[in-house]
Design an enzyme around this catalytic site. Sequence first.
Site, PDB file in Angstrom:
ATOM      1  NE  ARG A   1      -3.678   1.947   2.423  1.00 29.52           N
ATOM      2  CZ  ARG A   1      -4.070   2.808   3.518  1.00 29.52           C
ATOM      3  NH1 ARG A   1      -3.391   2.530   4.632  1.00 29.52           N
ATOM      4  NH2 ARG A   1      -5.035   3.733   3.521  1.00 29.52           N
TER       5      ARG A   1
ATOM      6  CG  HIS B   1      -1.233   5.182  -0.465  1.00 27.76           C
ATOM      7  ND1 HIS B   1      -2.258   5.957   0.072  1.00 27.76           N
ATOM      8  CD2 HIS B   1      -2.083   4.122  -0.753  1.00 27.76           C
ATOM      9  CE1 HIS B   1      -3.083   5.460   0.379  1.00 27.76           C
ATOM     10  NE2 HIS B   1      -3.203   4.333  -0.239  1.00 27.76           N
TER      11      HIS B   1
ATOM     12  CG  ASN C   1      -1.211   9.189   1.976  1.00 24.04           C
ATOM     13  OD1 ASN C   1      -1.605   8.259   1.456  1.00 24.04           O
ATOM     14  ND2 ASN C   1      -0.542  10.263   1.384  1.00 24.04           N
TER      15      ASN C   1
ATOM     16  CG  HIS D   1      -8.285  -4.002  -2.310  1.00 23.17           C
ATOM     17  ND1 HIS D   1      -9.224  -3.011  -2.950  1.00 23.17           N
ATOM     18  CD2 HIS D   1      -7.327  -3.159  -1.941  1.00 23.17           C
ATOM     19  CE1 HIS D   1      -9.007  -1.825  -2.814  1.00 23.17           C
ATOM     20  NE2 HIS D   1      -7.608  -1.790  -2.141  1.00 23.17           N
TER      21      HIS D   1
END
Length: 325
Positions: A62, A66, A94, A193
């Site tokens: 992740r 990001h 975040n 996911h």
Amino acid sequence: MVRKLVVSFLFLAILGAFGACNAGELQRNYYRKSCRGVEQIVRDITWRNVSANPSLAPKLLRLHYHDCFVRGCDGSVLLDSTPNNPSEKEAIPNRSLSGFDFIDFVKSILEEECPGAVSCADILALGARDAVSYQFQRPMWQVFTGRQDGRVSVDSEALAGLPSPSSDFPTLLQNFQSNNLDVVDLVTLSGAHTIGVTHCSLVAKRLYNFTGKGDTDPSLDSEYAQTLKTICPLPIVRTTTLGMDPGSSDSFDSHYFVALSQNMTLFQSDSALLTNPLSSTIASHLQNPRLFFALFARSMTKMGAIGVLTNGEGEIRQNCRVVNA
């Protein structure tokens, strides 16, 4: 017709999975002279830590995502705020990120081995790959290296650049296309996911107030929605977590796409994949683990090349949290 188109599209995508995959200015074995063995060092450290703490894998995956979707894969998400500039870390999407301490630790080891040689952006890209790969004991995708670190990190850019968990399909596709990623990448990378957890606060609206009338999102399987309400009762406790992929959130596999077909995914952005005929058909094919792994490798390599800084466009930070003096 759509299914035939998808088969052709996926075939071409699979062929691309074995090529350079838009690596841009990045290279294989970029550090062979300046820091020989860097990939082995990062892998060994990462595998030891994931063995002790499996939750590190989705955290680093992740974190890498990001980073790349804001200013490209330049390590900007790793920078701390300064008195006059709130960094990307402060943006709402975040604030739940973690894994920063691990990147700091790897950086400290590499600074001892090869001072000033290895960028924080490359450490993050390698660490994310190796963390996911630990389960398989082999690299799951090629990481090209040579990224340099950016000097700018702004919270408002992260808020604007990262799609929301409530995004609809057109918004998601536009976001990915703006980063030179296609619909196959969108669906495939959503498969990330399959591991990790999220918080009840991010799914509460779908469960309790979807249209503002105290209702539940009708796109959720009704029994699954009831299960989620049991785990996340009102009033919502923000620290309560949910497995992203029901029954399989500890394993990197293609089960996410099975859950998606059963309307048992957590975010509206997941369910949105079923609202477009092309993406829905792609998702059904990705229930095949071999196909998913091949295309995930392709898409991760493409994502890792977004907006990279090379050839003096950035710097090699001495500390991943601050720009060099």
